[in-house]
Design a protein around this motif. Structure first.
Motif, PDB file in Angstrom:
ATOM      1  N   LEU A   1     -34.174  11.497 -25.140  1.00  5.33           N
ATOM      2  CA  LEU A   1     -33.079  12.445 -25.414  1.00  5.33           C
ATOM      3  C   LEU A   1     -32.924  13.080 -24.174  1.00  5.33           C
ATOM      4  N   THR A   2     -31.964  12.887 -23.129  1.00  2.30           N
ATOM      5  CA  THR A   2     -31.634  13.338 -22.100  1.00  2.30           C
ATOM      6  C   THR A   2     -30.883  14.800 -22.061  1.00  2.30           C
ATOM      7  N   LEU A   3     -31.392  15.667 -21.609  1.00  5.58           N
ATOM      8  CA  LEU A   3     -30.611  16.982 -21.765  1.00  5.58           C
ATOM      9  C   LEU A   3     -29.968  17.457 -20.355  1.00  5.58           C
ATOM     10  N   ALA A   4     -29.040  18.097 -20.221  1.00  5.76           N
ATOM     11  CA  ALA A   4     -28.244  18.693 -19.207  1.00  5.76           C
ATOM     12  C   ALA A   4     -29.482  19.536 -18.304  1.00  5.76           C
ATOM     13  N   GLY A   5     -29.393  19.431 -17.239  1.00 10.40           N
ATOM     14  CA  GLY A   5     -30.389  20.132 -16.324  1.00 10.40           C
ATOM     15  C   GLY A   5     -31.690  19.058 -16.102  1.00 10.40           C
ATOM     16  N   ASP A   6     -32.693  19.700 -16.090  1.00  7.13           N
ATOM     17  CA  ASP A   6     -33.889  18.685 -16.294  1.00  7.13           C
ATOM     18  C   ASP A   6     -34.738  18.618 -17.369  1.00  7.13           C
ATOM     19  N   GLY A   7     -34.143  18.846 -18.796  1.00 10.05           N
ATOM     20  CA  GLY A   7     -34.819  18.784 -19.902  1.00 10.05           C
ATOM     21  C   GLY A   7     -34.694  17.222 -20.384  1.00 10.05           C
ATOM     22  N   ALA A   8     -35.593  16.877 -21.329  1.00 15.05           N
ATOM     23  CA  ALA A   8     -35.538  15.703 -21.919  1.00 15.05           C
ATOM     24  C   ALA A   8     -36.494  15.800 -23.285  1.00 15.05           C
ATOM     25  N   ILE A   9     -36.504  15.030 -24.407  1.00 10.76           N
ATOM     26  CA  ILE A   9     -37.010  15.106 -25.276  1.00 10.76           C
ATOM     27  C   ILE A   9     -37.486  13.613 -25.566  1.00 10.76           C
ATOM     28  N   ARG A  10     -38.788  13.209 -25.824  1.00  7.70           N
ATOM     29  CA  ARG A  10     -39.446  11.911 -25.897  1.00  7.70           C
ATOM     30  C   ARG A  10     -39.991  11.785 -27.296  1.00  7.70           C
ATOM     31  N   VAL A  11     -39.497  10.876 -27.950  1.00  9.26           N
ATOM     32  CA  VAL A  11     -39.685  10.620 -29.329  1.00  9.26           C
ATOM     33  C   VAL A  11     -40.405   9.187 -29.615  1.00  9.26           C
ATOM     34  N   GLN A  12     -41.699   9.280 -29.670  1.00  6.51           N
ATOM     35  CA  GLN A  12     -42.280   7.811 -29.808  1.00  6.51           C
ATOM     36  C   GLN A  12     -42.057   7.368 -31.218  1.00  6.51           C
ATOM     37  N   VAL A  13     -41.513   6.314 -31.784  1.00  2.00           N
ATOM     38  CA  VAL A  13     -41.238   5.661 -33.061  1.00  2.00           C
ATOM     39  C   VAL A  13     -42.132   4.521 -33.352  1.00  2.00           C
ATOM     40  N   GLU A  14     -42.377   4.202 -34.706  1.00  2.00           N
ATOM     41  CA  GLU A  14     -42.848   2.918 -35.058  1.00  2.00           C
ATOM     42  C   GLU A  14     -41.780   2.071 -35.331  1.00  2.00           C
ATOM     43  N   ALA A  15     -40.661   2.322 -35.484  1.00  2.00           N
ATOM     44  CA  ALA A  15     -39.426   1.499 -35.678  1.00  2.00           C
ATOM     45  C   ALA A  15     -38.342   2.314 -35.316  1.00  2.00           C
ATOM     46  N   LEU A  16     -37.253   1.634 -34.662  1.00  2.00           N
ATOM     47  CA  LEU A  16     -35.856   2.548 -34.659  1.00  2.00           C
ATOM     48  C   LEU A  16     -35.165   2.576 -35.933  1.00  2.00           C
ATOM     49  N   GLU A  17     -35.036   3.947 -36.289  1.00  2.00           N
ATOM     50  CA  GLU A  17     -34.079   4.404 -37.243  1.00  2.00           C
ATOM     51  C   GLU A  17     -33.837   5.927 -37.032  1.00  2.00           C
ATOM     52  N   LEU A  18     -32.451   6.072 -36.883  1.00  2.00           N
ATOM     53  CA  LEU A  18     -31.758   7.227 -36.713  1.00  2.00           C
ATOM     54  C   LEU A  18     -30.528   7.332 -37.345  1.00  2.00           C
ATOM     55  N   SER A  19     -30.536   8.550 -37.891  1.00  2.00           N
ATOM     56  CA  SER A  19     -28.816   9.065 -38.573  1.00  2.00           C
ATOM     57  C   SER A  19     -28.341  10.106 -37.900  1.00  2.00           C
ATOM     58  N   LEU A  20     -26.997  10.119 -37.937  1.00  2.00           N
ATOM     59  CA  LEU A  20     -26.090  11.077 -37.602  1.00  2.00           C
ATOM     60  C   LEU A  20     -25.001  11.658 -38.366  1.00  2.00           C
ATOM     61  N   ARG A  21     -25.214  12.686 -39.257  1.00  2.00           N
ATOM     62  CA  ARG A  21     -24.396  12.939 -40.190  1.00  2.00           C
ATOM     63  C   ARG A  21     -23.510  14.335 -40.161  1.00  2.00           C
TER      64      ARG A  21
END
Length: 156
Positions: A118-138
């Motif tokens: 997850l790339t953030l404005a500025g120099d921030g980022a969040i890295r998420v290691q997953v066993e399988a790709l599964e996201l939801s947006l609600r």
């Protein structure tokens, strides 16, 4: 014979989307682009293998923007099958710091596993290691007028 559905036939409804492959993720990332959220709205639930964010998402899909102005909506982004979460450029002790999400990218691993960034404005980022790709947006609230009144612009 039935006609195909047309975009114009759609109604403005809350989003409830899932992403299970790279193509799905591109759509979800585009809809989450320019969402803002305070650091305090990030949750890593290790026992449930879940990472979640409460976002104030810009409604890119809004066809009525000319009629009523720019809108945002609160949305929950959930990443499942999480093995590890790391961040850089974020002061996690400052719960009121506002972050802006630019994109969500997928780096596949050897099997179904991989890394979401997850790339953030500025120099921030969040890295998420997953066993399988599964996201939801609600979407979880009604849309509201964007406080700035403006549509985000990246000068493209």
């Amino acid at each position: 014979m039935q006609d195909d559905a047309r975009f114009e036939d759609g109604q403005e409804k809350p989003l409830n989307l899932g992403a299970f492959d790279a193509d799905d993720l591109k759509v979800l990332s585009a809809l989450a682009q320019d969402a803002v959220f305070p650091v305090g709205e990030m949750r890593w639930q290790a026992s449930e293998r879940r990472f979640a964010l409460l976002l104030n998402r810009f409604r890119w899909e809004d066809g009525g923007r000319d009629r009523h102005g720019a809108e945002r909506v609160q949305s929950v982004l959930v990443i499942d099958n999480v093995q590890k979460v790391a961040s850089q450029g974020i002061d996690r002790s400052d719960k009121e710091m506002i972050l802006s999400l630019l994109s969500i990218d997928w780096q596949p691993g050897a099997d179904a596993d991989g890394m979401l960034e997850l790339t953030l404005a500025g120099d921030g980022a969040i890295r998420v290691q997953v066993e399988a790709l599964e996201l939801s947006l609600r979407d979880v609230t009604r849309p509201y007028r964007a406080p700035s009144g403006n549509t985000p612009d990246h000068g493209a």
